[in-house]
Write a protein that holds these residues in place. Sequence first.
Motif, PDB file in Angstrom:
ATOM      1  N   VAL A 150       0.872  -1.019   0.023  1.00  0.00           N
ATOM      2  CA  VAL A 150       0.107   0.095   0.210  1.00  0.00           C
ATOM      3  C   VAL A 150       0.845   1.255   0.042  1.00  0.00           C
ATOM      4  N   GLU A 151       1.920   1.304   0.780  1.00  0.00           N
ATOM      5  CA  GLU A 151       2.771   2.215   0.748  1.00  0.00           C
ATOM      6  C   GLU A 151       3.419   2.475  -0.556  1.00  0.00           C
ATOM      7  N   ALA A 152       3.675   1.784  -1.268  1.00  0.00           N
ATOM      8  CA  ALA A 152       4.352   1.747  -2.660  1.00  0.00           C
ATOM      9  C   ALA A 152       3.405   2.507  -3.621  1.00  0.00           C
ATOM     10  N   ALA A 153       2.075   1.857  -3.430  1.00  0.00           N
ATOM     11  CA  ALA A 153       0.912   2.205  -4.228  1.00  0.00           C
ATOM     12  C   ALA A 153       0.632   3.757  -4.080  1.00  0.00           C
ATOM     13  N   GLU A 154       0.707   4.262  -2.808  1.00  0.00           N
ATOM     14  CA  GLU A 154       0.024   5.461  -2.483  1.00  0.00           C
ATOM     15  C   GLU A 154       1.132   6.524  -2.466  1.00  0.00           C
ATOM     16  N   ALA A 155       2.438   6.159  -2.727  1.00  0.00           N
ATOM     17  CA  ALA A 155       3.536   7.163  -3.176  1.00  0.00           C
ATOM     18  C   ALA A 155       3.321   8.163  -3.925  1.00  0.00           C
ATOM     19  N   GLY A 156       3.371   9.549  -3.540  1.00  0.00           N
ATOM     20  CA  GLY A 156       3.246  10.663  -4.391  1.00  0.00           C
ATOM     21  C   GLY A 156       1.985  10.899  -4.789  1.00  0.00           C
ATOM     22  N   LYS A 157       0.846  10.374  -4.181  1.00  0.00           N
ATOM     23  CA  LYS A 157      -0.515  10.619  -4.477  1.00  0.00           C
ATOM     24  C   LYS A 157      -1.071  11.385  -3.134  1.00  0.00           C
ATOM     25  N   SER A 158      -2.152  12.191  -3.329  1.00  0.00           N
ATOM     26  CA  SER A 158      -2.723  12.967  -2.189  1.00  0.00           C
ATOM     27  C   SER A 158      -4.017  12.221  -1.651  1.00  0.00           C
ATOM     28  N   ILE A 159      -3.712  11.295  -0.707  1.00  0.00           N
ATOM     29  CA  ILE A 159      -4.794  10.445   0.004  1.00  0.00           C
ATOM     30  C   ILE A 159      -5.810  11.391   0.863  1.00  0.00           C
ATOM     31  N   SER A 160      -7.325  11.340   0.542  1.00  0.00           N
ATOM     32  CA  SER A 160      -8.074  11.850   1.182  1.00  0.00           C
ATOM     33  C   SER A 160      -8.590  11.274   2.513  1.00  0.00           C
ATOM     34  N   CYS A 161      -8.355   9.979   2.576  1.00  0.00           N
ATOM     35  CA  CYS A 161      -8.937   9.142   3.746  1.00  0.00           C
ATOM     36  C   CYS A 161      -8.358   9.832   5.076  1.00  0.00           C
ATOM     37  N   ARG A 162      -9.144  10.111   6.224  1.00  0.00           N
ATOM     38  CA  ARG A 162      -8.631  10.482   7.299  1.00  0.00           C
ATOM     39  C   ARG A 162      -9.251   9.844   8.454  1.00  0.00           C
ATOM     40  N   LYS A 163      -8.473   9.898   9.641  1.00  0.00           N
ATOM     41  CA  LYS A 163      -9.165   9.533  10.955  1.00  0.00           C
ATOM     42  C   LYS A 163     -10.468  10.126  11.003  1.00  0.00           C
ATOM     43  N   GLY A 164     -11.475   9.256  11.517  1.00  0.00           N
ATOM     44  CA  GLY A 164     -12.582   9.893  11.778  1.00  0.00           C
ATOM     45  C   GLY A 164     -13.870   9.829  10.528  1.00  0.00           C
ATOM     46  N   CYS A 165     -13.171   9.368   9.338  1.00  0.00           N
ATOM     47  CA  CYS A 165     -14.056   9.260   8.177  1.00  0.00           C
ATOM     48  C   CYS A 165     -14.126   7.873   8.008  1.00  0.00           C
ATOM     49  N   GLY A 166     -15.227   7.278   8.278  1.00  0.00           N
ATOM     50  CA  GLY A 166     -15.464   5.983   8.474  1.00  0.00           C
ATOM     51  C   GLY A 166     -16.521   5.420   7.152  1.00  0.00           C
ATOM     52  N   ALA A 167     -16.816   6.455   6.096  1.00  0.00           N
ATOM     53  CA  ALA A 167     -17.699   6.031   5.139  1.00  0.00           C
ATOM     54  C   ALA A 167     -17.418   4.602   4.426  1.00  0.00           C
ATOM     55  N   CYS A 168     -16.390   4.232   4.420  1.00  0.00           N
ATOM     56  CA  CYS A 168     -16.110   2.986   3.376  1.00  0.00           C
ATOM     57  C   CYS A 168     -15.990   1.858   4.676  1.00  0.00           C
ATOM     58  N   CYS A 169     -16.332   2.047   5.810  1.00  0.00           N
ATOM     59  CA  CYS A 169     -16.493   1.015   6.780  1.00  0.00           C
ATOM     60  C   CYS A 169     -18.189   0.486   6.923  1.00  0.00           C
ATOM     61  N   ARG A 170     -18.670   0.977   5.907  1.00  0.00           N
ATOM     62  CA  ARG A 170     -20.048   0.542   5.802  1.00  0.00           C
ATOM     63  C   ARG A 170     -20.096  -0.474   4.493  1.00  0.00           C
ATOM     64  N   GLN A 171     -19.000  -0.722   3.711  1.00  0.00           N
ATOM     65  CA  GLN A 171     -19.155  -1.645   2.692  1.00  0.00           C
ATOM     66  C   GLN A 171     -18.800  -2.997   3.384  1.00  0.00           C
ATOM     67  N   LEU A 172     -19.245  -4.082   2.495  1.00  0.00           N
ATOM     68  CA  LEU A 172     -18.981  -5.484   2.537  1.00  0.00           C
ATOM     69  C   LEU A 172     -17.355  -5.536   2.581  1.00  0.00           C
TER      70      LEU A 172
END
Length: 237
Positions: free
Chosen positions: A48-70
């Motif tokens: 994951v670290e290699a994949a996200e290198a140089g990208k601006s990730i919007s995921c933040r602590k306190g945002c659990g929107a994706c934690c409603r997915q299967l």
Amino acid sequence: MAALAHSTATLRLTVGELRVVHPITVPSAPVPAAEIVPALQGLVNAVVEAAEAGKSISCRKGCGACCRQLVPVSRSEGERLLQVIEAMPGESRRTLAARFAAAEKTIDAAGLKMREGRSDRELSAAYFALGLACPFLEEESCSIHRERPLICREYLVTSPAVLCSGPKQEGVTPVAVPKVSLAARGLQEEKDEWFPLAMLMVWARTRPRKATKRTGPEWVQRFLRGLSSATGRDAPP
Ligand code: SF4
């Protein structure tokens, strides 16, 4: 009691477009597959670290929107999560038991307890429509962040966080992370075996009790053998 001896090797992997060099340490003696899940977590973190290198990730602590997915979980990870819960204080265990029971009820009432008759994609969409929070989600943050499933680590987006709660996930731009987690599904079984994380306690009641033991290096070799074919499959739900 004497501490378990460990073996360390440096993995040099090509996964998708990425090249990852990662030292992995596992027990040398025969152990159940759940014991090497922490090493696999470290490997997925490195990818994951290699994949996200140089990208601006919007995921933040306190945002659990994706934690409603299967969240599809492999048997080995399920066994590890049961150990994690077992080690929690009684009050946390009771809170989680209540959340899992409520989730089971909701999933059952929606007719989503069984996978039969639906594609994984259809099941995933119907599940997300329930708006059911993961039982481990607390104040929109993961309460088992260090122990979260492999697939949770692989989901990151660069689009505005607000889009992740949309019913159709329109405009969401996930980072292209090779799905190393898929290889965990065939670690103990010879097939693509998974269950939804919210059904952990249901699975725990019926799971196979006899855990095969292998040395840590043997488990890693099995995992790596499954990796190239797994990363070539369709995206998981
Ligand atoms: S385990 Fe944690 S990161 Fe994964 S869905 Fe649940 S709360 Fe979210």
